[in-house]
Design an enzyme around this catalytic site. Structure first.
Site, PDB file in Angstrom:
ATOM      1  N   GLY A   1     -10.674 -54.805  19.039  1.00 21.95           N
ATOM      2  CA  GLY A   1      -9.297 -54.847  19.514  1.00 21.95           C
ATOM      3  C   GLY A   1      -8.356 -54.362  18.430  1.00 21.95           C
ATOM      4  N   SER A   2      -7.138 -54.823  18.500  1.00 18.82           N
ATOM      5  CA  SER A   2      -6.107 -54.349  17.580  1.00 18.82           C
ATOM      6  C   SER A   2      -6.331 -54.892  16.160  1.00 18.82           C
ATOM      7  CB  SER A   2      -4.744 -54.823  18.079  1.00 18.82           C
ATOM      8  OG  SER A   2      -4.751 -56.236  18.181  1.00 18.82           O
TER       9      SER A   2
ATOM     10  N   GLY B   1      -7.660 -58.496  14.582  1.00 14.77           N
ATOM     11  CA  GLY B   1      -8.731 -58.551  13.586  1.00 14.77           C
ATOM     12  C   GLY B   1      -8.326 -59.274  12.315  1.00 14.77           C
TER      13      GLY B   1
ATOM     14  N   GLU C   1     -14.099 -54.338  14.848  1.00 16.89           N
ATOM     15  CA  GLU C   1     -13.907 -52.952  15.328  1.00 16.89           C
ATOM     16  C   GLU C   1     -12.465 -52.842  15.788  1.00 16.89           C
ATOM     17  OE1 GLU C   1     -16.206 -50.668  15.126  1.00 16.89           O
ATOM     18  OE2 GLU C   1     -18.011 -51.862  14.789  1.00 16.89           O
TER      19      GLU C   1
HETATM   20  P1  NAD Z   1      -6.073 -56.800  21.627  1.00 15.26           P
HETATM   21  O1  NAD Z   1      -6.176 -56.970  20.168  1.00 15.26           O
HETATM   22  O2  NAD Z   1      -4.805 -57.110  22.294  1.00 15.26           O
HETATM   23  O3  NAD Z   1      -7.191 -57.707  22.362  1.00 15.26           O
HETATM   24  C1  NAD Z   1      -8.566 -57.526  22.106  1.00 15.26           C
HETATM   25  C2  NAD Z   1      -9.323 -58.802  22.412  1.00 15.26           C
HETATM   26  O4  NAD Z   1      -9.043 -59.769  21.389  1.00 15.26           O
HETATM   27  C3  NAD Z   1      -8.947 -59.470  23.726  1.00 15.26           C
HETATM   28  O5  NAD Z   1     -10.128 -59.983  24.322  1.00 15.26           O
HETATM   29  C4  NAD Z   1      -8.010 -60.596  23.286  1.00 15.26           C
HETATM   30  O6  NAD Z   1      -7.977 -61.671  24.185  1.00 15.26           O
HETATM   31  C5  NAD Z   1      -8.649 -60.990  21.975  1.00 15.26           C
HETATM   32  N1  NAD Z   1      -7.768 -61.647  21.005  1.00 15.26           N
HETATM   33  C6  NAD Z   1      -6.495 -61.305  20.675  1.00 15.26           C
HETATM   34  N2  NAD Z   1      -6.034 -62.100  19.699  1.00 15.26           N
HETATM   35  C7  NAD Z   1      -7.019 -62.975  19.413  1.00 15.26           C
HETATM   36  C8  NAD Z   1      -7.143 -64.051  18.500  1.00 15.26           C
HETATM   37  N3  NAD Z   1      -6.140 -64.378  17.678  1.00 15.26           N
HETATM   38  N4  NAD Z   1      -8.303 -64.735  18.458  1.00 15.26           N
HETATM   39  C9  NAD Z   1      -9.330 -64.390  19.266  1.00 15.26           C
HETATM   40  N5  NAD Z   1      -9.265 -63.396  20.162  1.00 15.26           N
HETATM   41  C10 NAD Z   1      -8.123 -62.684  20.228  1.00 15.26           C
HETATM   42  O7  NAD Z   1      -6.515 -55.282  21.939  1.00 15.26           O
HETATM   43  P2  NAD Z   1      -6.443 -54.450  23.304  1.00 15.26           P
HETATM   44  O8  NAD Z   1      -5.026 -54.105  23.607  1.00 15.26           O
HETATM   45  O9  NAD Z   1      -7.255 -55.097  24.370  1.00 15.26           O
HETATM   46  O10 NAD Z   1      -7.235 -53.113  22.901  1.00 15.26           O
HETATM   47  C11 NAD Z   1      -6.667 -52.018  22.239  1.00 15.26           C
HETATM   48  C12 NAD Z   1      -6.974 -52.060  20.761  1.00 15.26           C
HETATM   49  O11 NAD Z   1      -8.375 -52.158  20.557  1.00 15.26           O
HETATM   50  C13 NAD Z   1      -6.555 -50.787  20.051  1.00 15.26           C
HETATM   51  O12 NAD Z   1      -5.981 -51.135  18.810  1.00 15.26           O
HETATM   52  C14 NAD Z   1      -7.868 -50.042  19.864  1.00 15.26           C
HETATM   53  O13 NAD Z   1      -7.862 -49.112  18.807  1.00 15.26           O
HETATM   54  C15 NAD Z   1      -8.803 -51.164  19.618  1.00 15.26           C
HETATM   55  N6  NAD Z   1     -10.194 -50.790  19.887  1.00 15.26           N
HETATM   56  C16 NAD Z   1     -11.025 -50.604  18.824  1.00 15.26           C
HETATM   57  C17 NAD Z   1     -12.337 -50.191  19.036  1.00 15.26           C
HETATM   58  C18 NAD Z   1     -13.265 -49.938  17.881  1.00 15.26           C
HETATM   59  O14 NAD Z   1     -14.461 -49.897  18.112  1.00 15.26           O
HETATM   60  N7  NAD Z   1     -12.786 -49.771  16.653  1.00 15.26           N
HETATM   61  C19 NAD Z   1     -12.803 -50.002  20.346  1.00 15.26           C
HETATM   62  C20 NAD Z   1     -11.926 -50.239  21.409  1.00 15.26           C
HETATM   63  C21 NAD Z   1     -10.618 -50.626  21.167  1.00 15.26           C
END
Ligand code: NAD
Length: 517
Positions: free
Chosen positions: A248-249, A253, A270
């Site tokens: 995720g973002s 992370g 990731e």
């Molecule tokens: P996001 O960070 O909003 O959410 C991702 C996941 O993390 C969700 O399941 C969310 O519920 C969970 N989450 C959020 N905060 C959390 C916390 N504090 N504790 C535990 N879980 C938590 O991201 P998004 O909007 O769903 O996806 C887009 C982002 O993901 C972009 O930044 C993109 O670059 C990244 N991404 C990275 C990869 C990679 O492999 N590097 C792959 C796909 C997406």
């Protein structure tokens, strides 16, 4: 016999919801899982509800973790090639369900059909990879410095793997983790994005089918818990989860990485990318235009590996950038169910607002923008459709230094090669990069230790569209994790080093003496 005909594309919210219910029903997902009280899951295509999914309660999450911990005790003892057989059956179920599951991805994420199905193909590919891997989880035999001693290394299952996924690859990222974790002997507890739980429920049902054909697997081996960050946090903080793989973002992370580290757990992170390509004077421009178009506009700019920054040599800028601008003005944008389009919707209105904000910030810095406007998609008024934007920047600054999860490509001129590498590396993210050149010195320089600082560096192709055979992941604020191919499996196992003395004396290493009577 004529193959069964697919239903005509559905365009109303009601028919999208019944379409997805039809597929989930055939997969064996209980209707109570996606209807009733819960979060409304909106299709980005029309903006309207596909179903409702309740958040897992804290008690349900606790029970799921306990079941997974129990499953670990049994699954770790199943021979790895037999665990591979389970993953082979999962791959078979995915093959049979490819069109249907791809459509669920399209309906829930808004991906164009070929990308929805491509995501399922990626799942099939990693299952195939993991089946072979199940016979190759090899350790080392190491020469010992002591007489009559053997030194060796073994890999054992690590424990429960918690997988937290992002909305934009709602099923493939789970499979990169799960296929490896399962052959490595680890149960998998999955918290999908709160925007895309329906794809996760669909996959859970297909895995249950594979488990039945396998002759049963330990209860709790593969589970899904649903909800937002609070549910994710329960996995992050629990010491029974040995490995937390979070996608995720970078904002997410940073929190997850710290919390897992606090309990000395293992995190595979990731995170976001701000990926760049360099186009040098010797580049094949026909090839570059196509690669840049897919890299920057594919998946409506919502891939972690999406091309976001382009550095073009002064001498070819006027040959390349107007060609790109023409593509940006004409690329097909719209409802992916209404006919062939290359660019579908953004995930929601907030993503559209973020794109508008980034473009306004770029304009305020003096950028020239082609595209970026809202597009009306017939039959999909509630979706958020934007024409991809090509943004010619005066300098690398402002929004160009950030990941805006939308189809914006910032373009900048450069003068010499060293400057281009410096610009490419001058962001906090380090996921993917590429160079277009036919000069081998530039290509090799780009791939050298003094070149790109990213986890992925390609030549004469774009930044996105990785294959599963390589390790996937990035450096710096992308988190440093690696998933998928190569030796990424080691992240799901614990290493044991053993020395075995088969002699009658006790020589100590490094010549140390410790003689007692
Ligand atoms: P996001 O960070 O909003 O959410 C991702 C996941 O993390 C969700 O399941 C969310 O519920 C969970 N989450 C959020 N905060 C959390 C916390 N504090 N504790 C535990 N879980 C938590 O991201 P998004 O909007 O769903 O996806 C887009 C982002 O993901 C972009 O930044 C993109 O670059 C990244 N991404 C990275 C990869 C990679 O492999 N590097 C792959 C796909 C997406």
């Amino acid at each position: 016999m004529e193959p069964a005909r697919r239903k005509e594309p559905a365009l109303t919210a009601e028919s999208l919801a019944s379409d997805i219910a039809d597929i989930l029903g055939r997969f064996g997902v209980a209707p109570s899982r996606y209807s009733g009280v819960g979060r409304t899951i909106a299709s980005p295509i029309t903006g309207e509800g596909l179903g409702t999914v309740a958040d897992s309660t804290p008690a349900a999450v606790e029970a799921a973790i306990a079941r997974a911990a129990d499953a670990f005790r049994a699954w770790r003892l199943v021979p790895a090639p037999r665990r591979g057989e389970f993953v082979r059956l999962i791959g078979e179920e995915l093959r049979a369900a490819k069109a249907d599951l791809g459509r669920v991805v399209t309906l829930e994420v808004g991906k164009v059909p070929s990308e929805g199905e491509g995501e399922v193909q990626e799942m099939i590919d990693i299952c195939d990879f993991a089946v072979g891997l199940s016979r190759q989880l090899q350790g080392l035999a190491i020469p010992s410095e002591r007489p009559d001693h053997r030194l060796m290394e073994q890999w054992h299952p690590a424990g429960v793997v918690g997988v937290i996924t992002a909305f934009n690859f709602p099923v493939a990222v789970w499979s990169w983790n799960a296929a490896l974790a399962l052959v490595c002997g680890d149960p998998v507890l999955w918290k999908p994005s709160e925007k895309t739980p329906l794809t996760a429920l669909a996959v859970e049902a297909l895995v249950a089918r594979a488990a039945a054909r396998f002759g049963g697997v330990p209860d709790g081996l593969v589970q899904v818990v649903t909800g937002g960050r609070e549910v994710g946090a329960a996995l992050v903080d629990d010491p029974r989860i040995a490995v937390v793989s979070a996608t995720g973002s970078t904002r997410m992370g940073r929190v997850v990485g710290e919390r897992v580290a606090r309990r000395f757990g293992r995190a595979i992170l990731e995170l976001g990318g701000n990926n760049a390509s360099i186009v040098t004077p010797s580049a094949d421009l026909d090839l570059a235009v196509r690669a840049i178009a897919f890299g920057a506009m594919g998946t409506a700019g919502q891939r972690c590996t999406t091309l976001r920054r382009l550095f073009v040599h002064d001498t070819i800028y006027d040959a390349l950038v107007p060609r790109l601008a023409a593509v940006y003005r004409t690329v097909s944008v719209g409802n992916p169910l209404a006919g062939p389009v290359l660019v579908g919707p953004l995930v929601d209105a907030a993503a559209g607002a973020a794109m508008d904000g980034a473009l306004a910030a770029a304009r305020a810095l003096g950028a020239a923008v082609t595209g970026g406007e809202a597009v009306a998609a017939p039959g999909a008024a509630g979706g958020c459709y934007r024409r991809p934007a090509l943004v010619e920047m005066p300098a690398q600054q402002g929004p160009m230094l950030e990941e805006t999860f939308a189809p914006i490509l910032y373009v900048l001129r450069y003068g010499d090669f060293a400057e281009a590498i410096e610009l490419q590396n001058a962001v906090v993210q380090g996921l993917s990069s590429s160079i277009f050149t036919t000069d081998f010195r530039e290509a090799e320089g780009f791939l050298s230790a003094a070149g790109s600082d990213c986890g992925i560096a390609n030549v004469n192709m774009g930044t996105s569209g990785a294959e599963i055979g390589g390790a996937f992941g990035g450096e710096k604020e992308t988190g440093g994790g690696r998933e998928s191919g190569s030796d990424a499996w080691k992240g799901y196992m614990r290493r044991m080093t053993s020395a075995i003395n088969y002699g009658r004396s006790l020589p100590l290493a490094q010549g140390v003496r410790f003689d007692v009577e």
